[in-house]
Design a protein around this motif. Structure first.
Motif, PDB file in Angstrom:
ATOM      1  N   LEU A 175      41.096  45.299  31.732  1.00 32.55           N
ATOM      2  CA  LEU A 175      41.035  46.933  32.297  1.00 32.55           C
ATOM      3  C   LEU A 175      41.320  47.018  33.560  1.00 32.55           C
ATOM      4  CD1 LEU A 175      40.305  48.994  28.670  1.00 32.55           C
ATOM      5  CD2 LEU A 175      42.747  48.309  30.384  1.00 32.55           C
ATOM      6  N   PHE A 176      41.241  47.255  34.489  1.00 29.04           N
ATOM      7  CA  PHE A 176      40.494  47.473  36.012  1.00 29.04           C
ATOM      8  C   PHE A 176      40.956  49.024  36.638  1.00 29.04           C
ATOM      9  CE2 PHE A 176      42.451  43.986  35.777  1.00 29.04           C
ATOM     10  CZ  PHE A 176      41.332  42.553  35.805  1.00 29.04           C
ATOM     11  N   THR A 177      39.883  49.073  37.641  1.00 28.88           N
ATOM     12  CA  THR A 177      39.786  50.565  37.918  1.00 28.88           C
ATOM     13  C   THR A 177      39.602  50.237  39.512  1.00 28.88           C
ATOM     14  OG1 THR A 177      38.440  51.645  36.688  1.00 28.88           O
ATOM     15  CG2 THR A 177      38.929  52.377  38.510  1.00 28.88           C
ATOM     16  N   THR A 178      40.477  51.534  40.899  1.00 30.52           N
ATOM     17  CA  THR A 178      40.847  51.285  42.026  1.00 30.52           C
ATOM     18  C   THR A 178      40.444  52.253  42.374  1.00 30.52           C
ATOM     19  OG1 THR A 178      41.607  50.028  43.470  1.00 30.52           O
ATOM     20  CG2 THR A 178      42.891  50.899  41.604  1.00 30.52           C
ATOM     21  N   SER A 179      40.264  52.305  43.877  1.00 32.36           N
ATOM     22  CA  SER A 179      40.043  53.327  44.594  1.00 32.36           C
ATOM     23  C   SER A 179      41.243  53.203  45.876  1.00 32.36           C
ATOM     24  CB  SER A 179      38.557  53.266  45.453  1.00 32.36           C
ATOM     25  OG  SER A 179      38.218  52.499  45.964  1.00 32.36           O
ATOM     26  N   PHE A 180      41.957  52.291  45.829  1.00 35.11           N
ATOM     27  CA  PHE A 180      42.804  51.630  46.690  1.00 35.11           C
ATOM     28  C   PHE A 180      44.034  52.940  46.036  1.00 35.11           C
ATOM     29  CE2 PHE A 180      40.872  47.762  46.523  1.00 35.11           C
ATOM     30  CZ  PHE A 180      40.432  47.813  48.144  1.00 35.11           C
ATOM     31  N   VAL A 181      44.916  52.745  47.220  1.00 37.07           N
ATOM     32  CA  VAL A 181      46.493  53.791  46.825  1.00 37.07           C
ATOM     33  C   VAL A 181      47.475  52.735  47.487  1.00 37.07           C
ATOM     34  CG1 VAL A 181      45.463  56.248  47.931  1.00 37.07           C
ATOM     35  CG2 VAL A 181      46.048  53.974  49.651  1.00 37.07           C
ATOM     36  N   GLU A 182      48.550  53.119  46.509  1.00 36.05           N
ATOM     37  CA  GLU A 182      49.927  52.414  46.415  1.00 36.05           C
ATOM     38  C   GLU A 182      50.174  52.252  47.841  1.00 36.05           C
ATOM     39  OE1 GLU A 182      53.366  51.050  43.870  1.00 36.05           O
ATOM     40  OE2 GLU A 182      52.489  53.260  43.717  1.00 36.05           O
ATOM     41  N   GLY A 183      50.761  51.357  48.444  1.00 32.92           N
ATOM     42  CA  GLY A 183      50.911  51.174  49.674  1.00 32.92           C
ATOM     43  C   GLY A 183      50.368  50.652  50.411  1.00 32.92           C
ATOM     44  N   ASP A 184      49.222  50.715  50.039  1.00 30.34           N
ATOM     45  CA  ASP A 184      48.001  49.888  50.607  1.00 30.34           C
ATOM     46  C   ASP A 184      47.746  48.621  50.520  1.00 30.34           C
ATOM     47  OD1 ASP A 184      45.683  48.340  51.205  1.00 30.34           O
ATOM     48  OD2 ASP A 184      44.116  50.182  51.346  1.00 30.34           O
ATOM     49  N   GLU A 185      47.887  47.964  51.673  1.00 27.17           N
ATOM     50  CA  GLU A 185      47.977  46.112  51.305  1.00 27.17           C
ATOM     51  C   GLU A 185      47.252  45.781  50.978  1.00 27.17           C
ATOM     52  OE1 GLU A 185      47.191  42.705  54.807  1.00 27.17           O
ATOM     53  OE2 GLU A 185      48.978  43.633  55.485  1.00 27.17           O
ATOM     54  N   LYS A 186      46.247  46.513  50.371  1.00 29.03           N
ATOM     55  CA  LYS A 186      44.645  45.255  49.604  1.00 29.03           C
ATOM     56  C   LYS A 186      45.217  46.185  47.818  1.00 29.03           C
ATOM     57  CE  LYS A 186      41.122  45.098  52.513  1.00 29.03           C
ATOM     58  NZ  LYS A 186      40.048  45.381  53.473  1.00 29.03           N
ATOM     59  N   PHE A 187      45.759  46.939  47.574  1.00 26.62           N
ATOM     60  CA  PHE A 187      46.206  47.339  46.459  1.00 26.62           C
ATOM     61  C   PHE A 187      47.244  46.179  45.609  1.00 26.62           C
ATOM     62  CE2 PHE A 187      49.408  49.452  44.213  1.00 26.62           C
ATOM     63  CZ  PHE A 187      48.160  50.718  42.725  1.00 26.62           C
ATOM     64  N   THR A 206      47.617  40.058  42.587  1.00 27.61           N
ATOM     65  CA  THR A 206      46.678  38.727  42.929  1.00 27.61           C
ATOM     66  C   THR A 206      45.434  38.275  42.442  1.00 27.61           C
ATOM     67  OG1 THR A 206      48.511  38.123  45.052  1.00 27.61           O
ATOM     68  CG2 THR A 206      46.927  36.738  44.259  1.00 27.61           C
ATOM     69  N   ASN A 207      44.684  39.389  42.357  1.00 27.16           N
ATOM     70  CA  ASN A 207      43.447  39.618  42.345  1.00 27.16           C
ATOM     71  C   ASN A 207      43.479  39.816  40.347  1.00 27.16           C
ATOM     72  OD1 ASN A 207      43.298  38.778  44.616  1.00 27.16           O
ATOM     73  ND2 ASN A 207      41.711  39.952  44.888  1.00 27.16           N
ATOM     74  N   LEU A 262      48.740  31.634  40.360  1.00 34.25           N
ATOM     75  CA  LEU A 262      49.086  32.893  39.634  1.00 34.25           C
ATOM     76  C   LEU A 262      49.899  34.173  40.378  1.00 34.25           C
ATOM     77  CD1 LEU A 262      46.506  33.547  37.140  1.00 34.25           C
ATOM     78  CD2 LEU A 262      48.432  32.627  36.650  1.00 34.25           C
ATOM     79  N   THR A 263      50.251  33.623  41.791  1.00 34.54           N
ATOM     80  CA  THR A 263      50.695  33.873  42.723  1.00 34.54           C
ATOM     81  C   THR A 263      52.000  34.285  42.342  1.00 34.54           C
ATOM     82  OG1 THR A 263      50.131  32.369  44.733  1.00 34.54           O
ATOM     83  CG2 THR A 263      51.640  34.403  45.248  1.00 34.54           C
TER      84      THR A 263
END
Length: 140
Positions: free
Chosen positions: A74-86, A92-93, A125-126
């Motif tokens: 389970l992970f939580t993110t504040s990135f938004v979809e479309g963001d390259e880091k998302f 990947t991570n 795992l790419t």
């Protein structure tokens, strides 16, 4: 003292849903050839701020044993979809963060079954992350 910047991607929990083992031969010495099949799914929840990543790994050594383990991270993110880091963090991570836990579980389970502990090799795992991205589910 400097304030530590809060990460936009957080690993919250890991658990094992199911383990199946079948030991056919407890007596093997030296190297054995392992076959591995990795599959999984990802679910984005709560306006895409939570990721549930399920990874199923099947490990087989012909004539010796086979193991199937189903795990969830389970992970939580504040990135938004479309963001390259998302995309990078989720596909990947996140699998790369979970895989050491899976490797440790397989080593422990095999040792407890009375066979030499199986140490899975490190994996890139790419490609797996790309499969997760293509099969993701979004729940609002």
């Amino acid at each position: 003292m400097e304030n530590v910047k809060k990460s936009a991607f957080r690993f919250d929990d890991f658990f094992i849903n199911e383990v199946q083992t079948k030991i056919e031969n407890r007596h093997f010495d030296g190297e054995i050839e392992l076959g591995m099949n990795l599959s999984g799914s990802s679910v984005l929840r709560n306006s895409k701020s939570q990721l549930e990543l399920t990874i199923i790994l099947r490990v087989e050594a012909e004539d010796y044993f086979n193991i199937s383990i189903s795990t969830v991270g389970l992970f939580t993110t504040s990135f938004v979809e479309g963001d390259e880091k998302f995309e990078s963090y989720l596909y990947t991570n996140a699998p790369a963060i979970l895989f050491p836990y899976i490797r440790a579980a397989i080593a422990s389970i095999t040792a407890q079954c009375g066979i030499p502990p199986v140490r899975l090799p490190l994996m890139n795992l790419t490609e797996f992350g790309q499969k997760l991205k293509e099969s993701r589910t979004i729940e609002e």
